[in-house]
Design an enzyme around this catalytic site. Structure first.
Site, PDB file in Angstrom:
ATOM      1  N   MET A  19      36.903  32.308  44.362  1.00 22.91           N
ATOM      2  CA  MET A  19      35.868  31.143  45.092  1.00 22.91           C
ATOM      3  C   MET A  19      36.012  30.037  44.315  1.00 22.91           C
ATOM      4  SD  MET A  19      32.190  33.199  44.895  1.00 22.91           S
ATOM      5  CE  MET A  19      32.441  34.135  43.179  1.00 22.91           C
ATOM      6  N   GLN A  72      45.519  33.527  43.119  1.00 18.57           N
ATOM      7  CA  GLN A  72      45.605  33.444  44.513  1.00 18.57           C
ATOM      8  C   GLN A  72      46.067  32.127  45.003  1.00 18.57           C
ATOM      9  OE1 GLN A  72      42.263  32.786  47.416  1.00 18.57           O
ATOM     10  NE2 GLN A  72      42.304  34.746  47.927  1.00 18.57           N
ATOM     11  N   CYS A 102      40.419  31.924  53.898  1.00 21.89           N
ATOM     12  CA  CYS A 102      39.525  30.666  53.920  1.00 21.89           C
ATOM     13  C   CYS A 102      39.231  29.975  55.147  1.00 21.89           C
ATOM     14  CB  CYS A 102      40.448  29.666  52.859  1.00 21.89           C
ATOM     15  SG  CYS A 102      39.187  28.187  52.715  1.00 21.89           S
ATOM     16  N   LYS A 141      44.124  38.540  50.827  1.00 19.65           N
ATOM     17  CA  LYS A 141      42.768  38.558  51.287  1.00 19.65           C
ATOM     18  C   LYS A 141      42.646  37.843  52.659  1.00 19.65           C
ATOM     19  CE  LYS A 141      38.235  37.418  49.710  1.00 19.65           C
ATOM     20  NZ  LYS A 141      37.675  36.496  50.753  1.00 19.65           N
ATOM     21  N   HIS A 171      37.233  40.449  54.423  1.00 15.19           N
ATOM     22  CA  HIS A 171      35.875  39.825  54.456  1.00 15.19           C
ATOM     23  C   HIS A 171      35.549  40.302  55.900  1.00 15.19           C
ATOM     24  CE1 HIS A 171      32.829  36.798  53.814  1.00 15.19           C
ATOM     25  NE2 HIS A 171      32.619  37.063  54.996  1.00 15.19           N
ATOM     26  N   ASN A 204      34.898  43.127  51.619  1.00 15.82           N
ATOM     27  CA  ASN A 204      34.192  41.962  51.037  1.00 15.82           C
ATOM     28  C   ASN A 204      33.182  41.342  52.039  1.00 15.82           C
ATOM     29  OD1 ASN A 204      35.106  38.334  50.977  1.00 15.82           O
ATOM     30  ND2 ASN A 204      33.940  39.340  49.535  1.00 15.82           N
ATOM     31  N   GLY A 205      32.050  40.848  51.637  1.00 12.21           N
ATOM     32  CA  GLY A 205      30.876  40.259  52.565  1.00 12.21           C
ATOM     33  C   GLY A 205      29.715  40.770  52.333  1.00 12.21           C
ATOM     34  N   GLY A 228      31.435  38.343  45.724  1.00 12.86           N
ATOM     35  CA  GLY A 228      31.610  36.938  45.784  1.00 12.86           C
ATOM     36  C   GLY A 228      30.375  36.015  45.321  1.00 12.86           C
ATOM     37  N   ARG A 229      29.617  36.023  46.365  1.00  9.59           N
ATOM     38  CA  ARG A 229      28.206  34.775  46.247  1.00  9.59           C
ATOM     39  C   ARG A 229      27.119  35.717  45.308  1.00  9.59           C
ATOM     40  NH1 ARG A 229      26.851  33.303  52.267  1.00  9.59           N
ATOM     41  NH2 ARG A 229      27.933  35.198  52.654  1.00  9.59           N
TER      42      ARG A 229
END
EC number: 1.3.1.-
Length: 330
Positions: A19, A72, A102, A141, A171, A204-205, A228-229
């Protein structure tokens, strides 16, 4: 047990997502201590690396306590990506990860990140060239597709595997969705259930509770979860998921003192690594979650996120310790 190349990453590993302005060495260290099995750097521009741009090269800093750690990189130009691989190798990572996901406009507009989802052949050829250019395991990713009408992730994942990709993190949104709506894990499960797939498939997500991580493992059958978040300002999420997997029960949240200790360490490590100005600025996004739940906290939080002086932020931590000593987190 999942393996990335020859690296054993455990049974259903938890991966810290790359991130921007978040997954720096100080934060990665905290997440590693709390149970992250694999951590990734912030995404790094291949063009920035070959121009020796200070912000890009600084992101190459990795430390032994982080391993296994992946660096990455992103880009859409083959020569630049291959040159950046050579630069990245000098930092000694365990994994090189390619960002094909991204969604940010300034990245996508250059055909990089999720922008490459418009050109799957280029995505595959770039991956193949990078695999051939390094002895390190190369992972990817990405997202489900550019938009709902162009989701071909099962085919894409198989093609990436066939040219040597060692693991794929997906994701569960398209680029068109950005971060809106709910992540759809069903197409990721289709990738995993493809009988031709043999590399790890990580989801992911929206992995924002231990139950959701359990669902990703048990219902969707994925090989691991990329977080992640949910971890921003809350590195304890990793240990809470692992405790839930082991016991089926929720771990008590960290108390005030543990949160303060982490916040202080985080800020000091950030200052030591990138200097006071940037260290103070880039840790601001974490404070809301570090102290989430404390009532009437706005005054304290404003001190933390508006001051440019580290001493003022540390003083705000001291104020919190004094004024909320008896507060119990639910």
């Amino acid at each position: 047990m999942a393996k990335i190349g020859n690296i054993d990453v455990g049974d259903f590993p938890l991966l810290l997502a790359p991130m921007e302005d978040v997954s720096d060495p100080p934060f990665r260290a905290l997440c590693k201590e709390q149970g992250a099995d694999v951590v990734f750097t912030e995404f790094i521009s291949s063009e920035g690396l070959i121009r020796d741009a200070a912000k890009s090269t600084m992101k190459l800093d990795i430390y032994e306590k982080e391993r296994p750690v992946g660096i990455q990189i992103f880009g859409a130009n083959l020569d630049s990506m291959l040159q950046s691989v050579e630069i990245v190798e000098q930092s000694g990572p365990d994994i090189i990860d390619i960002n094909f996901g991204c969604p940010v406009k300034k990245v996508v507009s250059k055909g990089a990140g999720a922008g490459i989802l418009k050109d799957i052949d280029l995505m595959v050829s770039l991956t193949e060239a990078m695999v051939k250019h390094t002895k390190l395991p190369v992972t990817v990713k990405t997202r489900l597709g550019w938009d709902h009408d162009s989701i071909k992730i099962v085919e894409v994942a198989e093609r990436l595997q066939d040219v040597g990709c060692q693991a794929i993190s997906i994701h569960g949104r398209t680029r068109a969705q950005m971060y809106k709506g709910e992540a759809d894990w069903r197409p990721i499960a289709e990738v995993k259930n493809n009988p031709r797939m043999h590399i790890p498939v990580f989801g992911n997500g929206d992995v924002d509770t231990p139950e959701r991580a359990m669902e990703m493992r048990n219902k969707y059958g994925l090989d691991g979860a990329m977080i992640g978040r949910a971890s921003i300002g809350y590195p304890w999420f990793f240990r809470e998921v692992k405790h839930y997997f082991k016991t089926g029960e929720h771990l008590d949240p960290p108390g005030l003192q543990e949160r303060l200790d982490a916040a202080r360490r985080h800020l000091q490590m950030a200052i030591d690594w990138k200097g006071e100005k940037l260290g103070v600025f880039e840790t601001r996004r974490h404070y809301t979650n570090y102290f989430k739940g404390i009532p009437h906290f706005k005054e304290y939080r404003m001190k933390m996120v508006t001051s440019d002086d580290a001493a003022d932020v540390f003083a705000a931590f001291d104020d919190v310790e004094r004024d909320f000593a008896d507060y119990q987190f639910a």
